[in-house]
Design an enzyme around this catalytic site. Structure first.
Site, short mmCIF file in Angstrom:
data_model
loop_
_atom_site.label_atom_id
_atom_site.label_comp_id
_atom_site.label_asym_id
_atom_site.label_seq_id
_atom_site.Cartn_x
_atom_site.Cartn_y
_atom_site.Cartn_z
N GLU A 251 0.88 -1.17 0.00
CA GLU A 251 0.00 0.00 0.00
C GLU A 251 0.91 1.22 0.00
O GLU A 251 1.43 1.60 1.05
CB GLU A 251 -0.89 0.00 1.25
CG GLU A 251 -1.88 -1.14 1.32
CD GLU A 251 -3.01 -1.00 0.30
OE1 GLU A 251 -3.09 0.03 -0.39
OE2 GLU A 251 -3.79 -1.96 0.19
N CYS A 285 -2.60 8.86 2.01
CA CYS A 285 -2.02 8.34 0.76
C CYS A 285 -2.95 8.51 -0.44
O CYS A 285 -2.50 8.75 -1.55
CB CYS A 285 -1.70 6.87 0.94
SG CYS A 285 -3.11 5.95 1.59
P1 NDP Z 1 8.01 5.10 4.82
O1 NDP Z 1 8.02 4.42 3.52
O2 NDP Z 1 9.10 6.01 5.17
O3 NDP Z 1 7.94 4.01 6.00
C1 NDP Z 1 6.90 3.03 6.05
C2 NDP Z 1 7.33 1.95 7.05
O4 NDP Z 1 8.37 1.15 6.47
C3 NDP Z 1 7.87 2.50 8.36
O5 NDP Z 1 7.46 1.66 9.43
C4 NDP Z 1 9.37 2.41 8.13
O6 NDP Z 1 10.13 2.37 9.31
C5 NDP Z 1 9.47 1.09 7.38
N1 NDP Z 1 10.69 0.91 6.60
C6 NDP Z 1 11.54 1.85 6.13
N2 NDP Z 1 12.56 1.26 5.44
C7 NDP Z 1 12.34 -0.07 5.46
C8 NDP Z 1 13.01 -1.22 4.92
N3 NDP Z 1 14.12 -1.12 4.20
N4 NDP Z 1 12.47 -2.45 5.14
C9 NDP Z 1 11.32 -2.58 5.86
N5 NDP Z 1 10.66 -1.54 6.41
C10 NDP Z 1 11.14 -0.30 6.21
O7 NDP Z 1 6.58 5.83 4.90
P2 NDP Z 1 6.08 6.89 5.96
O8 NDP Z 1 6.00 6.26 7.30
O9 NDP Z 1 6.86 8.14 5.77
O10 NDP Z 1 4.56 7.10 5.47
C11 NDP Z 1 4.23 7.94 4.42
C12 NDP Z 1 4.08 7.16 3.13
O11 NDP Z 1 3.17 6.09 3.30
C13 NDP Z 1 3.51 8.00 2.01
O12 NDP Z 1 4.20 7.77 0.81
C14 NDP Z 1 2.08 7.50 1.89
O13 NDP Z 1 1.53 7.68 0.62
C15 NDP Z 1 2.23 6.06 2.24
N6 NDP Z 1 0.96 5.55 2.70
C16 NDP Z 1 0.26 4.67 1.90
C17 NDP Z 1 -0.98 4.21 2.29
C18 NDP Z 1 -1.74 3.23 1.45
O14 NDP Z 1 -2.59 2.55 1.98
N7 NDP Z 1 -1.50 3.13 0.15
C19 NDP Z 1 -1.63 4.67 3.52
C20 NDP Z 1 -0.79 5.54 4.30
C21 NDP Z 1 0.45 5.98 3.88
P3 NDP Z 1 10.47 3.72 10.10
O15 NDP Z 1 9.74 4.85 9.48
O16 NDP Z 1 9.99 3.42 11.45
O17 NDP Z 1 11.94 3.85 9.99
#
Ligand code: NDP
Length: 485
Positions: A251, A285
């Site tokens: 997502e 998102c």
């Molecule tokens: P990120 O992509 O920065 O992070 C998402 C999650 O992935 C966090 O828990 C993060 O950890 C984790 N993560 C980061 N790097 C890795 C890796 N290499 N392997 C595994 N996990 C990892 O997103 P944000 O938290 O900044 O959220 C915003 C984004 O999410 C926007 O692009 C938005 O569009 C999208 N989004 C999509 C939705 C959907 O349903 N389509 C709904 C809501 C948001 P940590 O941040 O703790 O380091």
């Protein structure tokens, strides 16, 4: 306030809160006040191991239950969540800065809906009987095993619930890693599931940054990874999961079109544009951040939109009269302000907002740019903040082509009084989740997800079951087996 939000420990593993102070510290900051409201630690490899072992053990036990018995636990959890909605909403508001007015109806409440919905269909998850003349076959809907959920920071308890409810309904266990910015409410969900009768280890929460998510996504004990996050993270997690041939649901982000034809009910279209750009301060998102308005009604649209934005009430998000909160963090605020600067520099016409609000906390004023062109950065990149780009269009074919000219495909909306046109246009938009004459409504009954770079797999609806289960076919011979020799 630290005492108020500090959980007993950072992680919830095998039915208990667990701490390992050797993990990197994670300060949890209120985006409204800048105050530290809790301090956690990232999970260590030893505790990741414990979580995955506990999930493996619990999954075997859980999968032996009937669907009806699993469903009862999920529905009980939904009831507990509803009873505690205010407490959970206040916690979510303190951590995310989203107005209590929103969290009371959109966060734990939506999580409870998911637990209820998937709890209700758990008993009906059956296979199929396939007659084959004298013989027959049947299919069994098996769970995948241990699933990993990784969440973004905008809807923490909703994301955790949307992932665990279908996973658990199908007989899987889950290890969930919240965003390190919003680690608190998933722990409450873990507590509630135990209270509802889930076995210890069925739903575990571990805290940490990207590397923790990466460790979980590559572990051989894990059958599936479901990520809600940005496109770059999605690429990394998908690649890591592919190495182990794991199932994935992605997502990811969006830059969705919201199209307003000149015959639309303009107040309704403005309501949609407000919901799709400024709810949760734009940190959603599926937001319709490219608002295409047919030329003849553009100035009227902008004038009424500006008037309606006078209704924004910024302030302490715990005050229920407040309807507009801060961004999640100083870093996100700087990112949004930098996009606003780029919008101005590239020649978009600033209609309203365009600055940090004059108050403490990460508040950015709701911002509307008009005369935005398809090439401008603010029309191409996901900003994830309260910035609406209004683009003009002349005719239907043109707006469909321009709406589709993006790497993303999460969502789209069309406002028009002509329902034939509405369906014709929606039919041609390349997006996974679409709306006619409304925007951003995501009831649990309706599948939600994206196409193209916005990801794949679906959350919610019966569709989610396909992504948390797999079919086993069983051929049953009632006749002698024929061999050539
Ligand atoms: P990120 O992509 O920065 O992070 C998402 C999650 O992935 C966090 O828990 C993060 O950890 C984790 N993560 C980061 N790097 C890795 C890796 N290499 N392997 C595994 N996990 C990892 O997103 P944000 O938290 O900044 O959220 C915003 C984004 O999410 C926007 O692009 C938005 O569009 C999208 N989004 C999509 C939705 C959907 O349903 N389509 C709904 C809501 C948001 P940590 O941040 O703790 O380091």
């Amino acid at each position: 306030m630290t005492a108020l939000c500090q959980p007993p420990a950072s992680h919830f593993i095998d039915g208990h809160y667990l701490e390992d102070a050797a993990g990197d510290p994670i300060p949890v900051i209120s985006p409204a006040t800048g105050e530290e409201i809790a301090r956690l630690h990232a999970v260590t490899p030893a505790l990741i191991d414990r979580a995955l072992d506990a999930a493996t053990r619990a999954q075997a036990e859980w999968a032996r239950l009937s669907g009806g018995a699993r469903g009862r636990v999920l529905r009980r959890a939904a009831e507990i969540m509803r009873t505690r909605n205010r407490e959970l909403s206040e916690l979510e508001t303190r951590n995310t800065g989203k107005p209590l007015q929103e969290t009371l109806v959109a966060d734990a409440a939506s999580g409870a809906d998911a637990l209820d919905y998937f709890g209700s269909i758990a008993a009906g998850l059956t296979g199929e009987h396939i007659p084959l003349g004298a013989d027959f076959a049947y299919t069994v809907r098996d769970p995948l095993g241990v699933c990993v959920g990784i969440g973004a920071w905008n809807y923490p308890i909703q994301i955790a619930s949307w992932k665990c409810a279908p996973a658990l309904a199908c007989g899987n266990a889950m290890v969930f890693k919240p965003s390190e910015i919003t680690p608190l409410s998933a722990l409450k969900l873990a507590e509630i599931l135990i209270e509802a009768g889930a076995p210890a280890g069925l739903f575990n929460v571990v805290q940490g940054m990207g590397p923790v998510g990466a460790a979980l996504s590559t572990d051989p004990r894990v059958a599936k990874v479901s990520l809600t996050g940005s496109v770059p993270t999605g690429r990394r997690v998908y690649a890591a999961a592919a190495e182990g041939l794991k199932h994935v649901t992605m997502e990811l982000g969006g830059k969705s079109p919201l199209i307003v034809f000149e015959d639309a009910d303009i107040e309704n279209a403005i309501s949609g544009a407000i919901l799709g750009n400024f709810y949760s301060s734009g940190q959603i998102c599926s937001n319709g951040t490219r608002v295409f308005v047919q030329k003849r009604i553009k100035e009227k649209f902008l004038k009424r939109l500006t008037e309606r934005l006078q209704g924004v009430v910024m302030g302490d998000p715990l005050d229920e009269a407040v309807n507009f909160g801060p961004l999640i963090s100083p870093a996100q605020m700087e990112k949004v302000l930098s996009y606003i600067g780029i919008g101005k520099a590239e020649g978009a016409r600033l209609i309203t907002g365009g600055t940090r609000a004059d108050r403490d906390g990460c508040f950015v004023a709701p911002t509307v740019f008009a005369d935005v062109t398809d090439q401008m950065t603010i029309a191409r990149e996901e900003i994830f903040g309260p910035v609406m780009a209004v683009l003009d269009f002349d005719d239907e074919a043109e707006v469909i082509a321009r709406a589709n000219a993006t790497q993303f495909g999460l969502a789209a909306g069309v406002f028009t009084a002509d329902l034939t046109r509405a369906h014709r246009v929606i039919g041609q938009l390349k997006a996974g989740t679409t709306w006619i004459n409304t925007y951003n409504l995501t009831p649990v009954e309706m599948p939600f997800g994206g196409v193209k770079a916005s990801g794949f797999g679906r959350e919610n609806g019966h569709a989610a079951i396909e992504h948390y289960s797999q079919l086993k076919s069983v051929y049953v011979a009632l006749t002698p087996t024929q061999a050539p020799y």
